[in-house]
Design a protein around this motif. Structure first.
Motif, PDB file in Angstrom:
ATOM      1  N   MET A   1     -10.614  45.952 -10.934  1.00 59.87           N
ATOM      2  CA  MET A   1     -11.491  46.859 -11.902  1.00 59.87           C
ATOM      3  C   MET A   1     -12.865  46.806 -10.928  1.00 59.87           C
ATOM      4  SD  MET A   1     -14.398  45.054 -13.532  1.00 59.87           S
ATOM      5  CE  MET A   1     -14.344  43.239 -13.516  1.00 59.87           C
ATOM      6  N   SER A   2     -13.562  48.114 -11.862  1.00 54.51           N
ATOM      7  CA  SER A   2     -14.959  48.148 -11.138  1.00 54.51           C
ATOM      8  C   SER A   2     -15.896  48.595 -12.305  1.00 54.51           C
ATOM      9  CB  SER A   2     -14.766  49.294 -10.226  1.00 54.51           C
ATOM     10  OG  SER A   2     -14.329  48.733  -8.837  1.00 54.51           O
ATOM     11  N   ILE A   3     -17.332  48.564 -12.018  1.00 54.79           N
ATOM     12  CA  ILE A   3     -18.391  49.080 -12.753  1.00 54.79           C
ATOM     13  C   ILE A   3     -19.028  50.044 -12.291  1.00 54.79           C
ATOM     14  CG2 ILE A   3     -20.114  48.719 -14.038  1.00 54.79           C
ATOM     15  CD1 ILE A   3     -19.033  45.538 -13.993  1.00 54.79           C
ATOM     16  N   PHE A   4     -19.020  51.254 -12.744  1.00 60.86           N
ATOM     17  CA  PHE A   4     -19.719  52.301 -12.009  1.00 60.86           C
ATOM     18  C   PHE A   4     -20.717  52.651 -12.812  1.00 60.86           C
ATOM     19  CE2 PHE A   4     -14.865  52.584 -11.381  1.00 60.86           C
ATOM     20  CZ  PHE A   4     -15.157  52.838 -10.032  1.00 60.86           C
ATOM     21  N   GLY A 164     -28.952  43.389 -22.699  1.00 59.81           N
ATOM     22  CA  GLY A 164     -27.957  44.529 -22.510  1.00 59.81           C
ATOM     23  C   GLY A 164     -26.280  44.099 -22.800  1.00 59.81           C
ATOM     24  N   LEU A 165     -25.595  44.997 -22.218  1.00 57.85           N
ATOM     25  CA  LEU A 165     -24.041  44.590 -22.395  1.00 57.85           C
ATOM     26  C   LEU A 165     -23.709  43.496 -21.533  1.00 57.85           C
ATOM     27  CD1 LEU A 165     -22.661  48.322 -22.509  1.00 57.85           C
ATOM     28  CD2 LEU A 165     -23.557  46.812 -24.343  1.00 57.85           C
ATOM     29  N   GLY A 166     -24.540  42.897 -20.620  1.00 54.07           N
ATOM     30  CA  GLY A 166     -24.247  41.828 -19.632  1.00 54.07           C
ATOM     31  C   GLY A 166     -23.183  42.102 -18.492  1.00 54.07           C
ATOM     32  N   LEU A 167     -23.018  43.294 -18.187  1.00 54.01           N
ATOM     33  CA  LEU A 167     -22.059  43.704 -17.133  1.00 54.01           C
ATOM     34  C   LEU A 167     -22.648  43.678 -15.588  1.00 54.01           C
ATOM     35  CD1 LEU A 167     -20.589  46.828 -18.465  1.00 54.01           C
ATOM     36  CD2 LEU A 167     -19.870  44.581 -18.904  1.00 54.01           C
ATOM     37  N   VAL A 168     -24.046  43.552 -15.425  1.00 50.21           N
ATOM     38  CA  VAL A 168     -24.422  43.600 -14.018  1.00 50.21           C
ATOM     39  C   VAL A 168     -25.909  42.707 -14.100  1.00 50.21           C
ATOM     40  CG1 VAL A 168     -23.536  45.941 -13.418  1.00 50.21           C
ATOM     41  CG2 VAL A 168     -25.877  45.621 -14.343  1.00 50.21           C
ATOM     42  N   PRO A 169     -26.105  42.021 -12.806  1.00 45.17           N
ATOM     43  CA  PRO A 169     -27.215  41.225 -13.072  1.00 45.17           C
ATOM     44  C   PRO A 169     -28.594  41.808 -12.794  1.00 45.17           C
ATOM     45  CG  PRO A 169     -26.004  40.940 -10.880  1.00 45.17           C
ATOM     46  CD  PRO A 169     -25.302  42.027 -11.852  1.00 45.17           C
ATOM     47  N   PHE A 170     -28.802  43.037 -12.573  1.00 52.16           N
ATOM     48  CA  PHE A 170     -29.932  43.596 -12.283  1.00 52.16           C
ATOM     49  C   PHE A 170     -30.275  44.762 -13.259  1.00 52.16           C
ATOM     50  CE2 PHE A 170     -26.746  45.388  -9.336  1.00 52.16           C
ATOM     51  CZ  PHE A 170     -26.366  46.442  -9.879  1.00 52.16           C
ATOM     52  N   ALA A 171     -31.506  45.017 -13.674  1.00 51.30           N
ATOM     53  CA  ALA A 171     -31.854  46.096 -14.416  1.00 51.30           C
ATOM     54  C   ALA A 171     -31.698  47.636 -13.661  1.00 51.30           C
ATOM     55  CB  ALA A 171     -33.339  46.134 -14.938  1.00 51.30           C
ATOM     56  N   VAL A 172     -31.511  48.399 -14.445  1.00 51.81           N
ATOM     57  CA  VAL A 172     -31.202  49.842 -14.053  1.00 51.81           C
ATOM     58  C   VAL A 172     -32.052  50.912 -14.405  1.00 51.81           C
ATOM     59  CG1 VAL A 172     -29.303  51.620 -13.735  1.00 51.81           C
ATOM     60  CG2 VAL A 172     -28.512  49.190 -13.614  1.00 51.81           C
ATOM     61  N   ALA A 205     -24.367  56.826  -7.412  1.00 52.28           N
ATOM     62  CA  ALA A 205     -23.697  55.687  -8.208  1.00 52.28           C
ATOM     63  C   ALA A 205     -23.786  54.468  -7.355  1.00 52.28           C
ATOM     64  CB  ALA A 205     -22.694  55.937  -8.953  1.00 52.28           C
ATOM     65  N   VAL A 206     -23.922  53.331  -8.104  1.00 53.40           N
ATOM     66  CA  VAL A 206     -23.565  52.140  -7.626  1.00 53.40           C
ATOM     67  C   VAL A 206     -22.269  51.611  -8.243  1.00 53.40           C
ATOM     68  CG1 VAL A 206     -26.082  51.355  -7.186  1.00 53.40           C
ATOM     69  CG2 VAL A 206     -24.913  50.485  -9.463  1.00 53.40           C
ATOM     70  N   VAL A 207     -21.311  50.735  -7.428  1.00 53.86           N
ATOM     71  CA  VAL A 207     -20.192  50.413  -7.808  1.00 53.86           C
ATOM     72  C   VAL A 207     -20.112  48.810  -7.524  1.00 53.86           C
ATOM     73  CG1 VAL A 207     -17.538  50.612  -7.687  1.00 53.86           C
ATOM     74  CG2 VAL A 207     -19.022  52.679  -7.146  1.00 53.86           C
ATOM     75  N   LEU A 208     -19.683  47.941  -8.729  1.00 50.18           N
ATOM     76  CA  LEU A 208     -19.833  46.746  -8.427  1.00 50.18           C
ATOM     77  C   LEU A 208     -18.170  46.374  -8.840  1.00 50.18           C
ATOM     78  CD1 LEU A 208     -22.600  47.495 -10.177  1.00 50.18           C
ATOM     79  CD2 LEU A 208     -22.833  44.806  -9.838  1.00 50.18           C
ATOM     80  N   GLU A 209     -17.685  45.404  -8.070  1.00 52.67           N
ATOM     81  CA  GLU A 209     -16.472  45.059  -8.134  1.00 52.67           C
ATOM     82  C   GLU A 209     -15.943  44.273  -9.251  1.00 52.67           C
ATOM     83  OE1 GLU A 209     -14.986  43.022  -4.693  1.00 52.67           O
ATOM     84  OE2 GLU A 209     -14.929  44.850  -3.350  1.00 52.67           O
ATOM     85  N   SER A 210     -17.137  43.524 -10.006  1.00 51.91           N
ATOM     86  CA  SER A 210     -16.667  42.643 -11.271  1.00 51.91           C
ATOM     87  C   SER A 210     -17.851  42.365 -11.970  1.00 51.91           C
ATOM     88  CB  SER A 210     -16.020  41.298 -10.608  1.00 51.91           C
ATOM     89  OG  SER A 210     -16.900  40.699  -9.984  1.00 51.91           O
ATOM     90  N   ALA A 213     -21.096  40.542 -10.606  1.00 44.98           N
ATOM     91  CA  ALA A 213     -21.193  40.768  -9.033  1.00 44.98           C
ATOM     92  C   ALA A 213     -22.573  41.008  -8.610  1.00 44.98           C
ATOM     93  CB  ALA A 213     -20.217  41.631  -8.564  1.00 44.98           C
ATOM     94  N   ARG A 214     -23.049  40.211  -7.479  1.00 50.33           N
ATOM     95  CA  ARG A 214     -24.485  40.641  -6.985  1.00 50.33           C
ATOM     96  C   ARG A 214     -24.349  41.647  -5.899  1.00 50.33           C
ATOM     97  NH1 ARG A 214     -28.204  37.332  -8.979  1.00 50.33           N
ATOM     98  NH2 ARG A 214     -29.522  37.763  -7.343  1.00 50.33           N
ATOM     99  N   ASP A 215     -23.225  41.812  -5.311  1.00 47.42           N
ATOM    100  CA  ASP A 215     -22.983  42.968  -4.252  1.00 47.42           C
ATOM    101  C   ASP A 215     -22.778  44.405  -5.049  1.00 47.42           C
ATOM    102  OD1 ASP A 215     -23.390  43.979  -1.771  1.00 47.42           O
ATOM    103  OD2 ASP A 215     -21.224  43.308  -1.076  1.00 47.42           O
ATOM    104  N   TYR A 216     -23.263  45.397  -4.521  1.00 47.49           N
ATOM    105  CA  TYR A 216     -22.682  46.776  -4.995  1.00 47.49           C
ATOM    106  C   TYR A 216     -22.566  47.664  -3.537  1.00 47.49           C
ATOM    107  CZ  TYR A 216     -27.884  47.776  -4.674  1.00 47.49           C
ATOM    108  OH  TYR A 216     -29.129  48.076  -4.306  1.00 47.49           O
ATOM    109  N   GLU A 217     -21.694  48.500  -3.996  1.00 49.13           N
ATOM    110  CA  GLU A 217     -21.638  49.746  -3.056  1.00 49.13           C
ATOM    111  C   GLU A 217     -22.152  51.000  -3.630  1.00 49.13           C
ATOM    112  OE1 GLU A 217     -17.864  52.638  -1.461  1.00 49.13           O
ATOM    113  OE2 GLU A 217     -17.360  50.956  -3.208  1.00 49.13           O
ATOM    114  N   VAL A 218     -22.990  51.914  -2.804  1.00 49.15           N
ATOM    115  CA  VAL A 218     -23.187  53.051  -3.275  1.00 49.15           C
ATOM    116  C   VAL A 218     -22.333  54.303  -2.638  1.00 49.15           C
ATOM    117  CG1 VAL A 218     -25.397  54.565  -2.927  1.00 49.15           C
ATOM    118  CG2 VAL A 218     -25.818  52.097  -2.697  1.00 49.15           C
TER     119      VAL A 218
END
Length: 242
Positions: A1-4, A164-172, A205-210, A213-218
């Protein structure tokens, strides 16, 4: 799964990659032999709910056999957490970020649990901003000093950070270069409102695997501006698609 997390609203012609990747993840997650179910949450204030849902869901249909489950977030109406219990993916549209936060936060535990269980999440603009554990909701001033244009304030004066929803560790933040909100994200980190923020350009967009996750793809054509606490305030680095 991913978060976009996309830096603007849905644009299937200018930025089809985010829909293509999201659909791939739904196929991997959904049970075989049936149409996938996708929850589409949109806030509407005097507009057409159907048109807003279609803007987010329409690009999915040519790519995927799916049933769209509309989650309306009208004024005073919040999402039912049970509505996310049996879907294979979540799309959250754009608009007024405080309204999306008010509508979705009561279902935060259900959404984060769904995504942690393998269902992909796709947030456009406001849908990206509410996704973090610490969400930047809007505002244009920090300690009374302007950090972005008032037209980007989302109806708030002071820059507002909430759970927030708690999905990613950084503000957007979103529309970064195009709307000048990069300075709001930098200001939030420099002032200690958040320790880490990512400001995303349109068409990007940034894409996180879980979850978490602290790493992300652009992906996409623009920049992602990665802002972290540093001695003297904040340090900014620029990341682009590989």
């Amino acid at each position: 799964m991913s978060i976009f997390l996309a830096g603007a609203g849905p644009d299937p012609l200018g930025f089809p990659d985010v829909f293509d990747r999201f659909v791939e993840d739904i196929r991997r997650h959904a049970a075989p032999g049936r149409a996938a179910r996708v929850a589409v949450a949109v806030h509407h204030h005097g507009g057409s709910l159907q048109d807003l849902v279609e803007a987010c869901a329409g690009p999915l249909r040519p790519r995927l056999d799916c049933e769209v489950v509309a989650v309306p977030l009208a004024e005073g109406r919040t999402a039912d957490p049970a509505g996310f219990s049996s879907v294979d993916g979540v799309v959250v549209g754009g608009g007024l970020t405080p309204a999306y936060w008010s509508g979705l936060f009561p279902a935060a535990t259900a959404i984060s649990g769904l995504v942690a269980g393998g269902a992909p999440y796709l947030g456009f603009s406001a849908g990206a901003m509410v996704a973090p554990a610490r969400a930047l909701i809007g505002g244009c001033r920090i300690n009374g000093v302007d950090v972005c244009g008032e037209e980007c304030s989302e109806g708030l004066d002071a820059v507002d950070v909430r759970e927030g929803l708690g999905l990613v560790p950084f503000a957007v933040d979103v529309h970064a270069a195009q709307a000048g909100t990069l300075s709001r994200a930098v200001g939030a980190v420099a002032a200690g409102l958040v320790e880490w923020a990512v400001a995303i350009d349109e068409g990007t967009a940034v894409v996180l695997e879980s979850v978490g996750a602290r790493d992300y793809e652009v992906i996409g054509s623009g920049n992602c501006w990665d802002i972290r606490t540093a001695e003297g305030g904040a340090a900014v680095s620029v990341r682009t698609a590989r």
